[in-house]
Design an enzyme around this catalytic site. Structure first.
Site, PDB file in Angstrom:
ATOM      1  N   LEU A 283      -0.662   9.113   4.739  1.00 17.17           N
ATOM      2  CA  LEU A 283      -1.218   8.894   6.078  1.00 17.17           C
ATOM      3  C   LEU A 283      -0.235   8.124   6.957  1.00 17.17           C
ATOM      4  CD1 LEU A 283      -4.827   7.737   5.086  1.00 17.17           C
ATOM      5  CD2 LEU A 283      -4.085  10.054   5.631  1.00 17.17           C
TER       6      LEU A 283
ATOM      7  N   ASP B 267       9.109   9.715   8.306  1.00 17.64           N
ATOM      8  CA  ASP B 267      10.229  10.469   7.719  1.00 17.64           C
ATOM      9  C   ASP B 267       9.912  11.934   7.450  1.00 17.64           C
ATOM     10  OD1 ASP B 267       8.397   9.970   5.737  1.00 17.64           O
ATOM     11  OD2 ASP B 267       9.891   9.636   4.177  1.00 17.64           O
TER      12      ASP B 267
ATOM     13  N   LEU C 165       0.845  -1.198   0.000  1.00 22.63           N
ATOM     14  CA  LEU C 165       0.000   0.000   0.000  1.00 22.63           C
ATOM     15  C   LEU C 165       0.879   1.247   0.000  1.00 22.63           C
ATOM     16  CD1 LEU C 165      -2.670  -1.068   2.643  1.00 22.63           C
ATOM     17  CD2 LEU C 165      -2.902  -1.144   0.171  1.00 22.63           C
ATOM     18  N   THR C 166       0.773   2.039  -1.042  1.00 20.97           N
ATOM     19  CA  THR C 166       1.562   3.264  -1.166  1.00 20.97           C
ATOM     20  C   THR C 166       0.741   4.340  -1.863  1.00 20.97           C
ATOM     21  OG1 THR C 166       3.532   4.240  -2.196  1.00 20.97           O
ATOM     22  CG2 THR C 166       2.685   2.244  -3.208  1.00 20.97           C
TER      23      THR C 166
ATOM     24  N   LYS D  66      -1.789  13.480   0.981  1.00 20.47           N
ATOM     25  CA  LYS D  66      -2.562  12.231   1.046  1.00 20.47           C
ATOM     26  C   LYS D  66      -1.774  11.095   1.702  1.00 20.47           C
ATOM     27  CE  LYS D  66      -5.512  13.355  -2.844  1.00 20.47           C
ATOM     28  NZ  LYS D  66      -5.930  13.033  -4.218  1.00 20.47           N
TER      29      LYS D  66
ATOM     30  N   LEU E  23      -5.197   3.564  -1.160  1.00 20.48           N
ATOM     31  CA  LEU E  23      -6.549   3.701  -0.604  1.00 20.48           C
ATOM     32  C   LEU E  23      -7.386   4.632  -1.489  1.00 20.48           C
ATOM     33  CD1 LEU E  23      -5.744   4.163   3.184  1.00 20.48           C
ATOM     34  CD2 LEU E  23      -6.689   2.124   2.130  1.00 20.48           C
TER      35      LEU E  23
END
Length: 325
Positions: A259, A223, A199-200, A257, A245
């Site tokens: 999260l 980071d 998920l990226t 965006k 997502l």
């Protein structure tokens, strides 16, 4: 009659208290007399004791006396409570019982989480984070565990690729008591490659649903956006499928965006429980991001334009006057 009876009982209790206090005083006096006799009989021992030792001895004696007095007071209080129990407040009885913080019992949670949706948190970014960022990531993992316990369909969580610095931070929070999996090895050695989905936010493919056969990977890195496309490039090098997502499809965000780990996990676990992306996203994303339903925003944008065109009559186009040179 009840008042007289209470007065008589209280008098008896007070007399007993006075008698016990006098007995205690007599015992203390006896002990003091014994000590004086010892000191008189053994003058050499008194000389041996230093000033600090004498002070300590006196403090110890005082502490023992106070201890005895406290015991007596406690016993008297217990007797009074037995004789005159407090009446329950009717308002307290009418209060509804608080809902359970965690809906599942421990045994049920363990069984369900073993067969739940497989979610991996990739922590192979140990060397790219400061100590403060590692602490923040550990805190996020704590939120993930808490969200999983609150779910009716807990996920099968595994934290992989734990390095030495990350492990040192985890030990501070007693991570070995958490009911989730931890591993120093990479997820590549633990799951079939074809089942993995990273998920990226930089992925081109958007999730429409959660496939129970897939193993979804969340990048465990804090980071402050220093490393651009770090999870995307890693997944690309490893040849793993990628997805993001459906944020743009259901909500409007006024900022980044990207999260946090716990927010991504919460969105997923809420969708597993409700099968509703809009609700899962809007109830998870923090207020500072000013998230709003995308459909509602589009309606608001289109409505004023329609009203203006309806109110104003259509005017013929007027050619602009030509200026002479």
């Amino acid at each position: 009659y009840m008042g007289q009876l209470r007065g008589e009982i209280m008098e008896k209790v007070d007399k007993e208290e006075i008698v016990k206090k006098e007995e205690g005083k007599e015992q203390i006096k006896k002990e003091e007399n014994k000590e004086e006799l010892k000191n008189e009989s053994d003058p050499k021992e008194e000389k041996k004791l230093s000033k600090n030792a004498i002070k300590k001895q006196k403090k110890q004696e005082l502490w023992e006396r106070l201890k005895q007095e406290k015991k007596l007071a406690k016993k008297l209080k217990q007797k009074q409570e037995k004789l005159f129990p407090k009446e329950k407040n009717p308002k307290e009885e009418d209060k509804p019982k608080e809902e359970k913080k965690f809906p599942l019992e421990l045994e049920e949670y363990i069984i369900k989480s073993k067969t739940g949706q497989r979610i991996v948190i990739d922590c192979e970014f140990d060397d790219k984070m400061t100590e403060k960022e590692l602490k923040s990531l550990v805190q996020q993992l704590g939120y993930v565990y808490n969200a999983n316990k609150k779910s009716l369909n807990p996920a099968n969580i595994k934290v992989t690729g734990i390095g030495p610095m990350m492990e040192a931070q985890l030990k501070k929070v007693n991570y070995d008591k958490w009911r989730i999996g931890f591993s120093n090895e990479s997820y590549m050695t633990q799951y079939p490659k074809e089942d993995l989905v990273y998920l990226t936010a930089d992925a081109t493919e958007t999730m429409t649903t959660i496939d129970p056969k897939c193993v979804y990977i969340i990048g465990g890195i804090v980071d402050r956006n220093r490393y651009k496309m770090i999870t995307f490039n890693k997944a690309k090098e490893q040849g793993i499928k990628m997805a993001k997502l459906p944020l743009a499809e259901f909500i409007d965000l006024k900022c980044t965006k990207v999260l946090t780990v716990n927010h991504v996990f919460s969105c997923m676990i809420k969708y597993i429980d409700t099968k509703d992306w809009a609700h899962s996203l809007i109830t998870t994303i923090p207020l500072r991001k000013e998230a709003k339903f995308a459909a509602a925003e589009k309606e608001k944008k289109t409505q004023p334009a329609v009203e203006e065109t309806a109110a104003k009559p259509i005017q013929p186009a007027i050619e602009p006057e030509k200026k002479e040179n």
